[in-house]
Design an enzyme around this catalytic site. Structure first.
Site, PDB file in Angstrom:
ATOM      1  N   SER A  97      42.554  51.256  82.913  1.00 50.63           N
ATOM      2  CA  SER A  97      41.299  51.069  83.625  1.00 50.63           C
ATOM      3  C   SER A  97      41.330  51.821  84.942  1.00 50.63           C
ATOM      4  O   SER A  97      42.367  51.892  85.599  1.00 50.63           O
ATOM      5  CB  SER A  97      41.081  49.577  83.893  1.00 50.63           C
ATOM      6  OG  SER A  97      39.993  49.401  84.768  1.00 50.63           O
ATOM      7  N   LYS A  98      40.183  52.332  85.316  1.00 44.16           N
ATOM      8  CA  LYS A  98      40.084  53.013  86.602  1.00 44.16           C
ATOM      9  C   LYS A  98      40.257  52.036  87.752  1.00 44.16           C
ATOM     10  O   LYS A  98      40.429  52.423  88.890  1.00 44.16           O
ATOM     11  CB  LYS A  98      38.748  53.735  86.717  1.00 44.16           C
ATOM     12  CG  LYS A  98      37.545  52.813  86.677  1.00 44.16           C
ATOM     13  CD  LYS A  98      36.265  53.596  86.663  1.00 44.16           C
ATOM     14  CE  LYS A  98      35.075  52.651  86.520  1.00 44.16           C
ATOM     15  NZ  LYS A  98      33.867  53.327  86.182  1.00 44.16           N
ATOM     16  N   ARG A  99      40.217  50.739  87.436  1.00 37.64           N
ATOM     17  CA  ARG A  99      40.349  49.721  88.471  1.00 37.64           C
ATOM     18  C   ARG A  99      41.799  49.329  88.758  1.00 37.64           C
ATOM     19  O   ARG A  99      42.068  48.602  89.691  1.00 37.64           O
ATOM     20  CB  ARG A  99      39.545  48.480  88.078  1.00 37.64           C
ATOM     21  CG  ARG A  99      38.040  48.747  88.095  1.00 37.64           C
ATOM     22  CD  ARG A  99      37.269  47.650  87.386  1.00 37.64           C
ATOM     23  NE  ARG A  99      35.872  48.002  87.248  1.00 37.64           N
ATOM     24  CZ  ARG A  99      35.359  48.711  86.255  1.00 37.64           C
ATOM     25  NH1 ARG A  99      36.133  49.150  85.305  1.00 37.64           N
ATOM     26  NH2 ARG A  99      34.087  48.978  86.206  1.00 37.64           N
ATOM     27  N   HIS A 100      42.733  49.806  87.948  1.00 39.53           N
ATOM     28  CA  HIS A 100      44.145  49.513  88.211  1.00 39.53           C
ATOM     29  C   HIS A 100      44.633  50.354  89.382  1.00 39.53           C
ATOM     30  O   HIS A 100      44.251  51.516  89.525  1.00 39.53           O
ATOM     31  CB  HIS A 100      45.010  49.805  86.976  1.00 39.53           C
ATOM     32  CG  HIS A 100      44.831  48.791  85.895  1.00 39.53           C
ATOM     33  ND1 HIS A 100      45.025  49.080  84.572  1.00 39.53           N
ATOM     34  CD2 HIS A 100      44.474  47.484  85.922  1.00 39.53           C
ATOM     35  CE1 HIS A 100      44.795  48.008  83.843  1.00 39.53           C
ATOM     36  NE2 HIS A 100      44.450  47.026  84.641  1.00 39.53           N
TER      37      HIS A 100
END
Length: 192
Positions: A173-176
């Site tokens: 995920s780009k949120r990690h």
């Protein structure tokens, strides 16, 4: 006119088309009622889903609810029975959403469209011919195809790709944190 207001006008026009074909209905169920449905299903170890109660409201009931300023969402009527479609990766896929899911909300009570509605409308007007997305969206494809059909639009071709995962097997995920640009810079990776 701004892009945002143009998009909202387009969505309103598309909702009118769905009303004309009786593909949508107003759902006046409160959060409390929906929470009770969730709890009951969980208690009985059943799939958590809306019971489509407002699908069968009479015109008079809808009129009274609107006259009383009751908030509502807009739900899309799923077609009964299995739907088979061709995926460019998985081949022939059959799914019966009416058995597994309830009618989905396509416009929230605050007037904001959900992904399922906006993605179909936007892809159509952008003339998208092929949709490539993660396999986790394979189950939503029949819903999207039903929306295309309700509008009378040709559907794009779909290809669902395997997920890219982290070392621990979780979805990338780009949120990690390790996906952040700052992380790559700290490791010595630069645009050039």
């Amino acid at each position: 006119m701004s892009f945002k207001s143009e998009r909202i006008d387009l969505y309103k026009e598309m909702i009118d088309k769905l009303y004309a074909t009786k593909s949508v209905y107003r759902c006046f169920c409160t959060q409390k009622r929906l929470e009770l449905l969730r709890r009951e299903a969980a208690k009985n170890r059943e799939t958590i889903r809306y019971d489509n109660r407002c699908r069968s409201l009479t015109k008079e009931e809808v009129k009274n609810n609107l006259a009383n300023d009751m908030p509502f969402t807009l739900r899309f009527r799923l077609k009964e029975g299995p739907l088979t479609f061709k995926d460019l990766v998985y081949g022939s896929v059959t799914r019966d959403l009416s058995r597994d899911e309830s009618d989905p909300i396509i416009i929230k009570s605050d007037g904001i469209p959900t992904y399922h509605f906006a993605n179909v409308v936007d892809d159509h007007f952008m003339k998208i011919s092929h949709v490539l997305r993660g396999v986790e969206w394979l189950g939503s494809t029949p819903k999207h195809l039903m929306l295309y059909e309700a509008f009378g639009w040709p559907a794009p071709q779909f290809a669902h790709l395997p997920l890219i995962v982290n070392k621990d097997g979780s979805k990338l995920s780009k949120r990690h944190d390790h996906i952040r640009i700052d992380t790559y810079r700290a490791e010595g990776f630069y645009p050039e």
